[in-house]
Design an enzyme around this catalytic site. Structure first.
Site, PDB file in Angstrom:
ATOM      1  N   SER A  28       0.728  -1.281  -0.015  1.00 47.30           N
ATOM      2  CA  SER A  28      -0.022  -0.074   0.139  1.00 47.30           C
ATOM      3  C   SER A  28       0.835   1.168   0.086  1.00 47.30           C
ATOM      4  CB  SER A  28      -0.932  -0.068   1.135  1.00 47.30           C
ATOM      5  OG  SER A  28      -1.906   0.935   1.178  1.00 47.30           O
ATOM      6  N   ASP A 122      -8.962  -5.341  -5.769  1.00 49.13           N
ATOM      7  CA  ASP A 122      -8.505  -4.551  -4.990  1.00 49.13           C
ATOM      8  C   ASP A 122      -9.451  -3.138  -4.766  1.00 49.13           C
ATOM      9  OD1 ASP A 122      -7.395  -2.242  -3.143  1.00 49.13           O
ATOM     10  OD2 ASP A 122      -5.217  -2.714  -4.415  1.00 49.13           O
ATOM     11  N   HIS A 157      -7.313  -5.757  -1.505  1.00 53.89           N
ATOM     12  CA  HIS A 157      -5.991  -4.972  -1.064  1.00 53.89           C
ATOM     13  C   HIS A 157      -5.050  -5.622  -0.232  1.00 53.89           C
ATOM     14  CE1 HIS A 157      -3.869  -1.261  -0.910  1.00 53.89           C
ATOM     15  NE2 HIS A 157      -3.938  -0.976   0.221  1.00 53.89           N
TER      16      HIS A 157
END
Length: 215
Positions: A28, A122, A157
């Site tokens: 991330s 995601d 994600h």
């Protein structure tokens, strides 16, 4: 302002860091920080990004006399589900459009190869777009090898180490809101196991070549 990248240089001198090359693993927001480190610091041999943006996000990045601005955003493009969970897929602007182009990290300056791990479900980042359209094509345009990209259908994600509980929603530390990460439990669990192996194989190939313990 003290540069985060310059602060990181001191970590390379720790006795735990064997060297001579250093591998980076970022997830991330941590991914674009790793991209910046690989682009500007020497000694980065291999870099793995898990569902990461290729532009600098959240806050301007300072390194020496250079500043990479944060990618623009539009909270009005976010969606809220009936259960009160937010989908931030549309939050960030397109890095390929002005004036956001200057927020793209110059990853073509990196000395080592990249591995992008991409969850195709995601709901937080446009991870596929960042890896394929921006990173891969940018590297090729600069005469560099394309990165290795591994896609995981039905995966959200948060691709964590094997056997961690699947995280489909959580309260975002910076935004302070519950957000949807996406991912189906079965696909997510399988991706966590496979990605862990793929990451170790990548580092084993590009670092010291010695066997790395697996779970």
């Amino acid at each position: 302002m003290t540069s985060l990248l310059e602060d990181t240089l001191s970590l390379f001198s720790l006795f735990q860091v064997k060297g001579p090359g250093v591998g980076l693993l970022g997830f991330s927001k941590g991914g674009d920080l790793c991209l910046s480190m690989a682009s500007f610091l020497k000694g980065i041999t291999a870099t793995v990004l898990i569902n990461s943006c290729v532009a600098n996000t959240i806050t301007p990045l300072h390194y020496k006399d250079m500043i990479i601005p944060s990618l623009g955003s539009d909270p009005g493009k976010c969606l809220k589900t009936d259960s009160g969970v937010w989908i931030y897929m549309g939050f960030w602007d397109n890095p390929l459009e002005e004036p956001n182009y200057h927020s793209i990290i110059p990853l073509e300056r990196a000395q080592g190869p990249f591995l992008f791990i991409v969850g195709m479900d995601d709901h937080g980042w446009k991870s596929d777009f960042y890896a394929q359209i921006i990173a891969s094509e940018r590297l090729e345009a600069h005469g560099k090898d394309r990165p290795q990209i591994i896609y995981y259908p039905g995966t959200g994600h948060c691709i964590e180490p094997p056997y961690f509980p699947v995280c489909r929603t959580s309260v975002h530390t910076v935004l302070g809101q519950p957000i949807l990460h996406g991912g189906e439990p079965k696909a997510q669990s399988w991706a966590q196991v496979d990605a862990w192996q793929q990451i170790q194989t990548f580092f084993r190939k590009h670092l010291n070549g010695k066997k790395i313990c697996t779970v």
